[in-house]
Design a protein around this motif. Structure first.
Motif, PDB file in Angstrom:
ATOM      1  N   TYR A  63       0.857  -1.183   0.000  1.00  0.00           N
ATOM      2  CA  TYR A  63       0.000   0.000   0.000  1.00  0.00           C
ATOM      3  C   TYR A  63       0.894   1.233   0.000  1.00  0.00           C
ATOM      4  O   TYR A  63       1.347   1.687   1.038  1.00  0.00           O
ATOM      5  CB  TYR A  63      -0.942  -0.013   1.211  1.00  0.00           C
ATOM      6  N   SER A  66      -1.367   6.434   1.155  1.00  0.00           N
ATOM      7  CA  SER A  66      -2.263   6.491   2.302  1.00  0.00           C
ATOM      8  C   SER A  66      -2.849   7.889   2.385  1.00  0.00           C
ATOM      9  O   SER A  66      -2.196   8.864   2.016  1.00  0.00           O
ATOM     10  CB  SER A  66      -1.514   6.194   3.604  1.00  0.00           C
ATOM     11  N   ARG A 108      -5.792   3.058   3.010  1.00  0.00           N
ATOM     12  CA  ARG A 108      -4.533   2.549   2.462  1.00  0.00           C
ATOM     13  C   ARG A 108      -4.838   2.019   1.067  1.00  0.00           C
ATOM     14  O   ARG A 108      -5.720   1.171   0.903  1.00  0.00           O
ATOM     15  CB  ARG A 108      -3.981   1.401   3.311  1.00  0.00           C
ATOM     16  N   ASP A 140       4.264   7.910   7.643  1.00  0.00           N
ATOM     17  CA  ASP A 140       3.572   7.320   8.788  1.00  0.00           C
ATOM     18  C   ASP A 140       4.560   7.105   9.918  1.00  0.00           C
ATOM     19  O   ASP A 140       5.660   6.597   9.692  1.00  0.00           O
ATOM     20  CB  ASP A 140       3.026   5.920   8.433  1.00  0.00           C
TER      21      ASP A 140
END
Length: 159
Positions: A63, A66, A108, A140
């Motif tokens: 992923y 995001s 995601r 993140d």
């Protein structure tokens, strides 16, 4: 349920490593194995500990994009909207919030095109969703979640 210092310590230890053995958990909390087991069982039965999970790196999981997607909704449609959002595998977190928006979700996606599909074709198509605003995530960071009791004692310099 009121948590004491031992309960709080057990939870903090489990936050660091939920796969820790009951023996190691007891050793780290300086309690007996039977006490650790009984407390863990009590915390789980009371719903303080809701489960044990795996945290993954979204990039390594595939992923690469995001975003937080904020939704304005018709309040009367919250329950069906919540059901539809939870059915979307790309939606990893949902919060009903107060303020400019009604719902905040963490999405995601494999890439920007996949994110576009989720937001514009899936989320916007849910009856009761009036509008959305997308905030891309550039980085993140998982932050430790110490218990409030332990955070206040470390801030004061006391052990």
């Amino acid at each position: 349920m009121t948590l004491d210092a031992i309960d709080t310590a057990l939870i903090d230890i489990l936050r660091e490593d939920a796969r820790i053995s009951i023996n190691a958990l007891a050793d780290r909390a300086n309690i007996s194995r039977s006490n650790a087991y009984a407390r863990l069982h009590r915390l789980t039965e009371a719903g303080v500990i809701r489960g044990f999970t795996v945290r993954t790196d979204p990039i390594r999981e595939g992923y690469h994009t995001s975003a937080y997607v904020a939704l304005s909704i018709d309040q009367s449609e919250w329950k069906p909207i919540r059901q539809r959002l939870t059915a979307l595998p790309e939606v990893r977190h949902i919060a009903l919030v107060g303020g400019e928006f009604d719902v905040l979700t963490l999405v995601r996606a494999r890439d920007n095109q996949d994110l576009r599909r989720v937001v514009l074709q899936e989320m916007q198509a849910i009856p009761g969703v009036r509008s959305s605003r997308t905030f891309l995530v550039f980085e993140d960071l998982d932050t430790p979640t110490p218990s409030p009791r332990l955070a206040s004692t470390s801030a004061s310099g006391s052990p």
